[in-house]
Design an enzyme around this catalytic site. Structure first.
Site, PDB file in Angstrom:
ATOM      1  N   HIS A 246       0.824  -1.206   0.000  1.00 22.35           N
ATOM      2  CA  HIS A 246       0.000   0.000   0.000  1.00 22.35           C
ATOM      3  C   HIS A 246       0.863   1.263   0.000  1.00 22.35           C
ATOM      4  O   HIS A 246       0.588   2.233  -0.697  1.00 22.35           O
ATOM      5  CB  HIS A 246      -0.931  -0.043   1.229  1.00 22.35           C
ATOM      6  CG  HIS A 246      -1.692   1.217   1.454  1.00 22.35           C
ATOM      7  ND1 HIS A 246      -1.342   2.127   2.425  1.00 22.35           N
ATOM      8  CD2 HIS A 246      -2.780   1.732   0.833  1.00 22.35           C
ATOM      9  CE1 HIS A 246      -2.187   3.144   2.401  1.00 22.35           C
ATOM     10  NE2 HIS A 246      -3.072   2.930   1.446  1.00 22.35           N
TER      11      HIS A 246
ATOM     12  N   GLU B  34       2.197   1.812  -3.362  1.00 24.58           N
ATOM     13  CA  GLU B  34       1.156   2.386  -4.223  1.00 24.58           C
ATOM     14  C   GLU B  34       1.138   3.911  -4.080  1.00 24.58           C
ATOM     15  O   GLU B  34       1.144   4.652  -5.063  1.00 24.58           O
ATOM     16  CB  GLU B  34      -0.209   1.790  -3.839  1.00 24.58           C
ATOM     17  CG  GLU B  34      -1.413   2.419  -4.518  1.00 24.58           C
ATOM     18  CD  GLU B  34      -2.536   2.724  -3.528  1.00 24.58           C
ATOM     19  OE1 GLU B  34      -2.939   3.896  -3.449  1.00 24.58           O
ATOM     20  OE2 GLU B  34      -3.000   1.796  -2.822  1.00 24.58           O
ATOM     21  N   HIS B  35       1.157   4.398  -2.836  1.00 22.45           N
ATOM     22  CA  HIS B  35       1.172   5.855  -2.618  1.00 22.45           C
ATOM     23  C   HIS B  35       2.399   6.490  -3.278  1.00 22.45           C
ATOM     24  O   HIS B  35       2.306   7.514  -3.932  1.00 22.45           O
ATOM     25  CB  HIS B  35       1.224   6.167  -1.117  1.00 22.45           C
ATOM     26  CG  HIS B  35      -0.126   6.277  -0.489  1.00 22.45           C
ATOM     27  ND1 HIS B  35      -0.563   7.420   0.138  1.00 22.45           N
ATOM     28  CD2 HIS B  35      -1.145   5.390  -0.378  1.00 22.45           C
ATOM     29  CE1 HIS B  35      -1.785   7.229   0.616  1.00 22.45           C
ATOM     30  NE2 HIS B  35      -2.161   6.010   0.320  1.00 22.45           N
TER      31      HIS B  35
ATOM     32  N   GLU C  69      -4.442   7.931   7.362  1.00 21.40           N
ATOM     33  CA  GLU C  69      -5.320   6.962   6.690  1.00 21.40           C
ATOM     34  C   GLU C  69      -5.555   5.765   7.628  1.00 21.40           C
ATOM     35  O   GLU C  69      -6.679   5.282   7.779  1.00 21.40           O
ATOM     36  CB  GLU C  69      -4.684   6.510   5.369  1.00 21.40           C
ATOM     37  CG  GLU C  69      -5.612   5.655   4.507  1.00 21.40           C
ATOM     38  CD  GLU C  69      -4.987   5.255   3.170  1.00 21.40           C
ATOM     39  OE1 GLU C  69      -3.825   5.628   2.890  1.00 21.40           O
ATOM     40  OE2 GLU C  69      -5.679   4.548   2.415  1.00 21.40           O
TER      41      GLU C  69
END
Lengths: 425, 427
Positions: A67, A70-71, A142
């Site tokens: 993740h 991905e960012h 997040e």
């Protein structure tokens, strides 16, 4: 190098598939007279891939790294991908799930420019300690947002209760502590291992023809070496770890997830197995079923109730979820009905009804380019074909259902996860 | 391009048919507009639920859902939506077109249309009351939903900010009502609400798909004759001034704090230049290349989300973010700072072009989804005119930097709502 055309008379559509010399699998599903096109470029690498073998070496990376990657992939040396998309008007996004990471956009104009941006930035990793550090605050928030989300937690709690060793029970974004260990070097390592075109797929649906896609990507795709990295998972026992798990939140409405763990096979499920499961679950607990109506009329569930077949590399289970003030009672009634189902099977009427409903819904999905491309990519990573699935529904027999039922919904192997308000005292 | 035919049947019923062959599904959407009223909002919400769960022919939810399943998983739904100071009750059905039936020659679309009509006009009533068990079940679902709103902290914070900001206006009314109100609803109350809907509602009926829906039009025309409407005034109060900024903080056991800021612009339909304001909102916080995203999130790393939204019927704007408690103040300052940048005209041509392109992209895509097409048209019925996506695109293209600066300068902070974690008390 040519596309294979896959057609369905039943549906009146066709799509195209190709294994590009670079190693990338490409799907194109033209939707004539649509204004928009949706493209998704993804890798078969998700949050569960934290332990893997690469060139004879065992590598363990921090939870949440897929993740995080991905960012960070959105930033290239020459700027941020969102800033580039701002010049084409495309709406861009990305997501990381348990078993894949996908980058996508949808556009009505400037398709070529947008596709170039997508292909370029996903193939151009650029991480420095400084840029990696900057993301800690954003992803930290997040994670905290999800920590407060009881509906999110109730899901991970059930996975924790069901799985002893499989990393599917770890939060996709990791924890504030685990992401603190992520460095540029580790991101590059994951990138090298899994962002290999042989491990990736590009799926496009909408106002586009396959040759047009090929013309654009041919110039951009960098041939990848053989895919060598592969994830390893510890053996996962058949049994769940615990039958009940509970957590308190500052909420007013309790909710639950009830998971029935099954034996994960060496391969992911076939289209026939998925179709059979869809029909079993529809007849068992769709809003047309006896049990659903009993539960809702007795005030035990509401229309937030739902179910899914939760399945991927090394894990498989059926999950029932919803809001309820008495999840224990709901569980008891579901188990009782499942026992009855194992004993007596599905009635002819329920079978016919479920088959028609699942069939209709699978056709309706094809109106939406986003859905089509999303299904194509997740099917590709699972070696399934879209029309094979729809045909499997149309052709399924009661015998197929009975066979499938034998390997699913073991009432002695389930976990109940509940989130409740804090006790007032 | 789809063929759109919008024609009034009488003084309160309009029928819009959007003929579009490219879809495999088709749908009928019945939108009934009524004033948003504190007493009747929860009644109408429960009514929408009850109506969509049975009818005379299929008098319980299961028999109806089994019928829908046999119609290839067709969907029927009922809900309410707030639209300015009004409420719309939306009753709809959607499902695959006849040509995709496994058994050839099945008339799926017609059956769905008949079902929808039968639910709206021949509901499961006895005498002057709805079926008690249906009413009790749907009341409980609405009660559960009210509680579930509290579970979702982002949604809850926006709801609280709206309530506080519009405490003295219709717009502050929640479409679900309060738990006390819902609990008191009787089967007889709902019958009155149903009669009121049929007799006093303004109907917008939209059909989308390749099916020929002339028969549907006739059906509705028969059921909904012209009527002198007694109490149906549908307008929205727009207030552009702010006397004193509201500040409210709630404390809950949460790990992330929420900041919601409510603004008044006074720019609203049907008289205001709402197109310019939509673009202004997009530049401020509507995209992943907006001022708020780039500065509050990307530059300062204060949050995961920071975005703005504009309601063109009420003329209000909300900015939402989720931050650490200690970062509420820095986030607030940066949001105000970015708004001031807009007001002072510090906007690049690239920002304007990007916002326009993003609007054009989103608007073009409307035509590719049945649900979006339906909403595109029915959400415009209180606008000064109804634009097609193509017309809206032409209008957005014509907006200048001066128009944006002018719009930005109407934005006034009205309410600051924060939801913070418990540790704040110990500070």
């Amino acid at each position: 190098m040519e596309f294979t055309k896959i057609s369905s008379d039943r549906i009146g559509d066709s799509y195209y598939k190709m294994l590009h010399p670079s190693g990338l699998t490409i799907y194109v599903y033209p939707k004539k007279s649509y204004n928009s096109t949706y493209a998704i470029f993804g890798t078969n690498f998700g949050s569960i891939d934290t332990t893997f073998m690469y060139k004879g070496e065992k590598i363990v990376v921090p939870d949440g790294i897929a993740h995080y990657l991905e960012h960070k992939l959105f930033e290239s040396e020459d700027g941020d991908a969102f800033a580039k998309y701002a010049k084409t008007g495309a709406m861009a996004n990305a997501y990381t799930s348990f078993d894949k990471t996908c980058y996508l956009f949808s556009c009505s104009d400037n398709f070529e420019e947008s596709l170039n941006i997508l292909i370029d930035f996903v193939q151009s990793p650029y991480f420095t300690e400084k840029t990696v550090q900057k993301e800690q605050g954003i992803i930290g928030q997040e994670i905290k947002m999800y920590d407060d989300n009881a509906n999110w937690r109730v899901m991970f709690n059930v996975l924790t209760a069901m799985y002893h060793n499989h990393p599917v029970s770890v939060d996709i974004a990791g924890t504030v502590e685990s992401i603190a260990d992520i460095t540029a070097e580790k991101l590059y390592k994951c990138y090298e291992c899994f962002y290999n075109l042989n491990n990736m797929s590009l799926c496009i649906a909408g106002n586009i023809e396959p040759q047009e896609v090929l013309r654009i990507v041919d110039k951009k795709l960098k041939p990848s070496p053989k895919q060598e990295a592969y994830s390893i998972f510890e053996d996962e026992p058949y049994e769940v770890c615990q039958s009940y798990i509970e957590q308190n939140f500052d909420i007013a409405m309790p909710s639950f997830v009830l998971g029935f763990k099954e034996k994960a096979k060496q391969r992911v499920a076939t289209v026939e197995e998925i179709a059979a499961t869809d029909i079993i679950l529809y007849s068992l607990l769709s809003d047309a079923s006896d049990l659903y109506n009993k539960l809702i009329n007795e005030g035990l569930i509401n229309d937030s109730f739902g179910y899914e077949y939760f399945e991927g590399r090394g894990y498989a289970s059926v999950l029932f979820s919803g809001e309820s003030r008495n999840p224990e009672k709901v569980t008891e009634m579901i188990k009782l009905t499942i026992e009855n189902l194992h004993e007596n099977g599905i009635s002819d009427k329920d079978f016919e009804m479920s088959k028609r409903a699942i069939y209709g819904k699978s056709i309706e999905i094809l109106d939406n380019p986003d859905n089509i491309a999303d299904i194509l990519i997740s099917f590709d990573f699972s070696k399934r074909e879209l029309y094979d699935y729809i045909n499997a529904i149309a052709k399924i027999t009661k015998n197929d259902i009975e066979n499938r039922l034998k390997e699913q919904l073991d009432v002695n192997n389930c976990s109940l996860s509940v989130v409740k308000p804090f006790c007032e005292d | 391009m789809s063929k759109i035919n919008r024609n009034p049947i009488n003084n309160r019923v309009t029928f819009t048919s959007i003929k579009e062959d490219k879809f495999k599904a088709n749908g009928i959407y019945v939108n009934v507009y009524l004033p948003l009223d504190k007493e009747t909002a929860p009644l109408n919400t429960v009514l929408a639920n009850v109506i969509s769960s049975s009818c005379k022919e299929y008098p319980n939810m299961q028999s109806l859902n089994r019928k829908l399943s046999m119609l290839y998983g067709a969907n029927i739904s009922g809900t309410t939506r707030k639209i300015g100071d009004n409420l719309s009750i939306i009753l709809s059905t959607q499902g695959i077109d006849d040509k995709y039936a496994i058994d050839e020659g099945e008339k799926i679309s017609k059956s769905r249309a008949e079902l929808l009509c039968s639910m709206i006009f021949n509901p499961n009533v006895e005498g002057s009351a709805f079926c008690k068990s249906d009413v009790e079940r749907e009341k409980r679902q609405v009660l559960d939903y009210i509680d579930a709103m509290y579970n979702d902290k982002r949604q809850y914070s926006l709801k609280r900010c709206t309530e506080i900001m519009f405490a003295n206006e219709q717009f502050g009314i929640n479409r679900l009502g309060t738990k006390e109100q819902v609990e008191k609803i009787t089967p007889e109350d709902l019958y009155v609400a149903w009669q009121n809907m049929i007799n006093n509602g303004i109907f917008e009926i939209v059909t989308i798909g390749s099916s020929d829906y002339d028969d549907v039009k006739e059906m509705f025309a028969r059921y909904l004759p012209e009527k002198q409407l007694i109490s149906t005034k549908l307008n929205t109060q727009v207030i552009s001034t702010v006397n004193k900024i509201n500040k409210v903080n709630d404390i809950q056991d949460v790990s992330q704090s929420k900041l919601v800021m409510g603004f008044r612009t006074g720019i609203a339909e049907p008289d205001g230049d709402t197109m310019a304001m939509r673009l202004t909102n997009s530049i401020l916080g509507g995209t992943a290349h907006s001022k708020l995203f780039l500065n509050v999130r990307e530059k300062l790393s204060l949050c995961y989300y920071c975005s703005s939204s504009y309601n063109r019927l009420k003329g209000c704007m909300f900015v939402e973010s989720g931050v650490e408690t200690k970062n509420i103040e820095p986030a607030y300052k940066e949001i105000m700072n970015q708004l001031n940048e807009l007001k002072n005209g510090n906007i690049t041509d690239e920002e304007i072009t990007a916002a326009k392109m993003s609007f054009i992209n989103a608007t073009n895509s409307i035509c590719d989804s049945i649900g979006n097409l339906e909403y595109w048209y029915t959400s415009q019925i209180f606008d000064h005119e109804i634009n097609s996506p193509e017309q809206a695109i032409e209008k957005i293209k014509a907006i200048s930097k001066e128009d944006i600066i002018k719009s930005a300068n109407t934005i006034k902070l009205d309410t600051i709502y924060t939801l913070t974690g418990k540790e704040k008390k110990e500070d």
